[in-house]
Enzyme design. Structure first.
Site, mmCIF file in Angstrom:
data_model
loop_
_atom_site.group_PDB
_atom_site.id
_atom_site.type_symbol
_atom_site.label_atom_id
_atom_site.label_comp_id
_atom_site.label_asym_id
_atom_site.label_seq_id
_atom_site.Cartn_x
_atom_site.Cartn_y
_atom_site.Cartn_z
ATOM 1 N N HIS A 206 0.815 -1.214 0.000
ATOM 2 C CA HIS A 206 0.000 0.000 0.000
ATOM 3 C C HIS A 206 0.846 1.261 0.000
ATOM 4 O O HIS A 206 0.436 2.292 -0.514
ATOM 5 C CB HIS A 206 -1.007 -0.038 1.145
ATOM 6 C CG HIS A 206 -2.117 -0.990 0.835
ATOM 7 N ND1 HIS A 206 -2.080 -2.307 1.217
ATOM 8 C CD2 HIS A 206 -3.233 -0.830 0.078
ATOM 9 C CE1 HIS A 206 -3.157 -2.912 0.743
ATOM 10 N NE2 HIS A 206 -3.868 -2.050 0.051
ATOM 11 N N ARG A 313 -10.483 4.276 -1.308
ATOM 12 C CA ARG A 313 -9.992 3.461 -0.182
ATOM 13 C C ARG A 313 -10.217 4.243 1.114
ATOM 14 O O ARG A 313 -9.348 4.994 1.552
ATOM 15 C CB ARG A 313 -8.498 3.187 -0.347
ATOM 16 C CG ARG A 313 -8.141 2.250 -1.484
ATOM 17 C CD ARG A 313 -6.641 1.957 -1.455
ATOM 18 N NE ARG A 313 -6.286 0.805 -2.246
ATOM 19 C CZ ARG A 313 -5.814 0.854 -3.495
ATOM 20 N NH1 ARG A 313 -5.649 2.009 -4.098
ATOM 21 N NH2 ARG A 313 -5.505 -0.256 -4.136
ATOM 22 N N ARG A 350 -15.459 2.215 -0.996
ATOM 23 C CA ARG A 350 -15.225 0.898 -0.402
ATOM 24 C C ARG A 350 -15.196 1.041 1.115
ATOM 25 O O ARG A 350 -14.562 1.963 1.640
ATOM 26 C CB ARG A 350 -13.890 0.326 -0.890
ATOM 27 C CG ARG A 350 -13.659 -1.075 -0.353
ATOM 28 C CD ARG A 350 -12.391 -1.675 -0.891
ATOM 29 N NE ARG A 350 -11.213 -1.049 -0.315
ATOM 30 C CZ ARG A 350 -9.977 -1.376 -0.662
ATOM 31 N NH1 ARG A 350 -9.774 -2.292 -1.586
ATOM 32 N NH2 ARG A 350 -8.947 -0.787 -0.106
ATOM 33 N N GLU A 449 -11.303 -10.623 -4.530
ATOM 34 C CA GLU A 449 -9.856 -10.534 -4.288
ATOM 35 C C GLU A 449 -9.328 -11.725 -3.505
ATOM 36 O O GLU A 449 -8.169 -11.759 -3.101
ATOM 37 C CB GLU A 449 -9.489 -9.209 -3.614
ATOM 38 C CG GLU A 449 -10.291 -8.863 -2.386
ATOM 39 C CD GLU A 449 -9.955 -7.477 -1.829
ATOM 40 O OE1 GLU A 449 -8.926 -6.910 -2.203
ATOM 41 O OE2 GLU A 449 -10.736 -6.970 -1.006
ATOM 42 N N ASN A 472 -4.575 -7.024 -6.718
ATOM 43 C CA ASN A 472 -3.412 -7.000 -5.812
ATOM 44 C C ASN A 472 -3.508 -8.133 -4.804
ATOM 45 O O ASN A 472 -2.559 -8.875 -4.572
ATOM 46 C CB ASN A 472 -3.341 -5.673 -5.060
ATOM 47 C CG ASN A 472 -3.372 -4.488 -5.982
ATOM 48 O OD1 ASN A 472 -3.022 -4.623 -7.145
ATOM 49 N ND2 ASN A 472 -3.800 -3.341 -5.491
ATOM 50 N N ASP A 473 -4.679 -8.229 -4.192
ATOM 51 C CA ASP A 473 -4.846 -9.298 -3.211
ATOM 52 C C ASP A 473 -5.100 -10.637 -3.886
ATOM 53 O O ASP A 473 -4.666 -11.675 -3.390
ATOM 54 C CB ASP A 473 -5.996 -8.956 -2.253
ATOM 55 C CG ASP A 473 -5.517 -8.024 -1.151
ATOM 56 O OD1 ASP A 473 -4.426 -8.265 -0.611
ATOM 57 O OD2 ASP A 473 -6.212 -7.038 -0.864
ATOM 58 N N ARG A 483 2.334 -9.507 -0.718
ATOM 59 C CA ARG A 483 2.517 -8.400 -1.672
ATOM 60 C C ARG A 483 3.456 -7.319 -1.156
ATOM 61 O O ARG A 483 3.917 -6.472 -1.920
ATOM 62 C CB ARG A 483 1.158 -7.786 -2.028
ATOM 63 C CG ARG A 483 0.423 -7.228 -0.848
ATOM 64 C CD ARG A 483 -1.038 -6.927 -1.152
ATOM 65 N NE ARG A 483 -1.248 -5.578 -1.614
ATOM 66 C CZ ARG A 483 -2.444 -5.010 -1.734
ATOM 67 N NH1 ARG A 483 -3.541 -5.695 -1.429
ATOM 68 N NH2 ARG A 483 -2.566 -3.784 -2.165
ATOM 69 N N CYS A 520 -9.867 -3.096 -10.240
ATOM 70 C CA CYS A 520 -9.386 -1.906 -9.525
ATOM 71 C C CYS A 520 -8.026 -2.144 -8.882
ATOM 72 O O CYS A 520 -7.501 -1.275 -8.201
ATOM 73 C CB CYS A 520 -10.396 -1.449 -8.481
ATOM 74 S SG CYS A 520 -10.611 -2.617 -7.138
HETATM 75 C C1 PEP Z 1 -6.674 -5.035 -4.474
HETATM 76 O O1 PEP Z 1 -6.469 -5.857 -3.581
HETATM 77 O O2 PEP Z 1 -6.391 -5.233 -5.661
HETATM 78 C C2 PEP Z 1 -7.274 -3.729 -4.163
HETATM 79 C C3 PEP Z 1 -7.621 -2.898 -5.097
HETATM 80 O O3 PEP Z 1 -7.396 -3.393 -2.852
HETATM 81 P P1 PEP Z 1 -6.166 -2.945 -1.944
HETATM 82 O O4 PEP Z 1 -4.984 -2.733 -2.833
HETATM 83 O O5 PEP Z 1 -6.568 -1.709 -1.228
HETATM 84 O O6 PEP Z 1 -6.000 -4.119 -1.033
HETATM 85 MG MG MG Z 2 -7.369 -5.609 -1.655
#
Ligand code: PEP
Ligand code: MG
Length: 582
Positions: A206, A313, A350, A449, A472-473, A483, A520
């Site tokens: 993040h 977020r 979200r 995710e 991402n997750d 990650r 996203c």
């Molecule tokens: C993701 O996991 O791809 C996502 C958009 O949420 P975050 O990056 O805030 O976990």
């Molecule tokens: Mg996520």
């Protein structure tokens, strides 16, 4: 001597500036910029603390018992000598006056410089005097704590405080740290730091995401950066290649200044696409949305050409507040700010996604559970604290009166979680009704995710109006790769066939059901993935605003009809990455 450090390229562009190395010293001190009119007071604060330590040591010296070993007196004498060193006082004055550092920062900066000089000494006795210096500095810092300046911290921000970030520092500064929390990162504004380097962190941590959203060149996972780079070194950050060049020669500097200008030109060229509709060559409309972290980011998203917010977020509203979380009204105002800046365009809000690499507070121990990414995060956190959750839901529902709001829930995996979430939503609506407060209709969406959610996508579609794929997750959980851990960053592979298959199936299922689906995660802004995602039938991409126009350019050059069969070939291939390269 020029040398380079390799890390992960997380935020594009080139930054050139002098290094500000923080938190590399073992002393945990606050760092912030003072205002020019506070310089004299800050120098005085440093001097008063130093004088207090001198008095303290003199008293100690007087109290040494007669029969004590002579070394004790000699040691105190060394400490006194270091304290009264004119060069030290001058250096501290320099950092405060020229860089507007607070006194603690000035002191530890100078400590690091002198420490290195000690390290380089041949004489072992002299080398060991470094420990004395550290003790002396620690004493001064302890005195300063008692007489802290009222200016808020920059690097350890307190909740809701306004930060004096308009420091009138002329020299471009680059921040070098072992690690930075996403909340810390948000505190830095472009005018203070032109780039970031951290020793740890992954591409989709993040912290990296926030750096990208601020459009500031950054390299993470540059191991040993905070040990190898010295205070005030000239540093080049190549955020495109993930390279940091320290102490560059004039020729290298010239080369990178040239590349910097090229980047600027490219940006200017892309800026012309801002009002161009995102249509593929065969006329398919593609929605390019922005990911934002703060209410004030809305305006920048519009400027960047976004046609809505695909992911707000909201957890960043809750971070660094020492448990004093925003109430319903404060959140309502924050959501309304975004709605108003988006000028009638849709906003996907979200619900809170804290935990793992997004702790609510820095003080929250990082390792109190073994697998934070698998622990109490996102919707799990919200369902564990229904009062907090419903407060957020009520604030969002109230804001929805003022504009098109979509409500998105992170990290759902279980049917029971979906049911509990929807029950909480109904209860929040009833609570507003009971208070006679107006609320607006919202579309409901689920983040996909977790692989379990992707595999059960059809069940999700029964409950929700739209889906948003959090790649991402999804990558993290599909491949079991943290990650945020640079040690396994090379295995974090968005093009792994298993990941692509999950993404493709979610897109296809939503399209068949006639429901909206968006990506996203960072994959949405990854230019090497745009054509594949289009070919898989994706028509909605949400990304950090700085990337929108570059993705639009890819969309404008794409023929979606032709991409569909090619995308199937990629999916059938055992090595999708090699096909994308071609
Ligand atoms: C993701 O996991 O791809 C996502 C958009 O949420 P975050 O990056 O805030 O976990
Ligand atoms: Mg996520």
């Amino acid at each position: 001597m020029t040398f380079s450090i390799h890390g992960l390229a997380v935020s594009r562009g080139i930054a050139i500036g002098r290094a500000v190395v923080v938190a590399s010293s073992r002393m945990d001190v606050v760092h912030y910029f003072i205002r020019p009119d506070q310089v004299e007071a800050e120098i005085l604060r440093a001097r008063v603390a130093r004088d207090a330590v001198i008095d303290e040591l003199r008293r100690l010296q007087e109290e040494i018992p007669k029969d004590a070993p002579g070394e004790l007196d000699a040691l105190l004498e060394v400490h006194l000598m270091l304290l009264q060193d004119h060069a030290l006082a001058e250096a501290i004055r320099h950092w405060i006056t020229d860089r507007l550092y607070n006194a603690e920062w000035a002191l530890t900066t100078q400590l690091e410089i002198i420490s290195r000089q000690f390290d380089e000494m041949d004489d072992e006795y002299l080398r060991e005097r470094k420990a004395d210096l550290e003790q002396v500095v620690e004493r001064i810092l302890r005195h300063m704590k008692g007489a802290a300046s009222p200016i808020p911290q920059l690097i350890a921000p307190q909740s809701g405080q306004q930060l004096p970030l308009d420091a009138a520092v002329e020299t471009p500064l680059v921040l070098v740290a072992q690690d930075l929390s996403p909340a810390d990162m948000l505190q830095f504004k472009r005018k203070v730091f032109v780039g970031f380097i951290t020793a740890v962190g992954g591409k989709t941590s993040h912290t990296a995401i926030v750096a990208r959203s601020m459009d500031i060149p950054a390299v993470v996972g540059a191991r040993a950066a905070s040990q190898l780079i010295r205070q005030d070194d000239w540093v080049i950050i190549d955020g495109n290649e993930g390279v940091v060049i320290v102490d560059p020669t004039p020729i290298i500097l010239e080369e990178y200044s040239f590349r910097q200008r090229q980047n600027e030109l490219e940006r200017e060229r892309l800026a012309r696409l801002r009002y161009t509709p995102a249509l593929t060559m065969d006329g398919q409309r593609v929605e390019l949305l922005a990911n934002i972290e703060q209410p004030s980011d809305g305006a920048a998203a519009v400027r960047a050409g976004a046609v809505g917010v695909g992911l707000f977020r909201t957890e960043f509203l809750f971070m660094g507040r020492s448990g004093n979380l925003p109430g319903e009204d404060e959140q309502y105002r924050a959501y309304c700010e975004v709605i108003s800046s988006m000028q009638g365009m849709p906003i996907t809000i979200r619900t809170l996604d804290v935990g793992a690499d997004k702790p609510l507070d820095k003080a929250q121990p990082k390792d109190y559970y073994l697998n934070p990414a698998l622990g109490l995060r996102a919707i799990r956190w919200s369902l564990a604290d229904p009062v907090m959750f419903r407060t957020q839901l009520r604030a969002i529902l109230r804001a929805a009166v003022h504009g098109p709001v979509k409500l998105l829930f992170p990290m759902l995996a279980h049917k029971s979680e979906i049911e509990q979430t929807l029950a909480q939503l109904r209860q929040a609506q009833s609570e507003l009704d009971a208070r006679g407060v107006q609320w607006g209709q919202v579309k409901l969406g689920a983040m996909i995710e977790i692989p379990a959610a992707a595999l059960m996508v059809r069940s999700f579609l029964k409950y929700f109006d739209f889906l948003s794929i959090g790649t991402n997750d999804l990558i993290q959980y599909t491949l079991a790769i943290d990650r945020a851990d640079e040690a396994v960053a090379h295995l974090y592979d968005p093009m792994h066939p298993a990941v692509l298959r999950l993404v493709a199936e979610v897109i296809a299922a939503a399209n068949v059901a006639g429901k909206e689906v968006c990506v996203c995660g960072e994959m949405a802004g990854d230019l090497s993935m745009t054509r594949l995602l289009l070919g898989l039938g994706l028509r909605s991409f949400s990304m950090h605003p700085a990337q929108i126009l570059a993705v639009k350019q890819e969309v404008l050059r794409a023929d979606a009809c032709k991409l569909a069969p090619w995308a199937q070939d990629v999916m059938d291939s055992e090595s999708p990455a090699s096909m994308l390269e071609h």
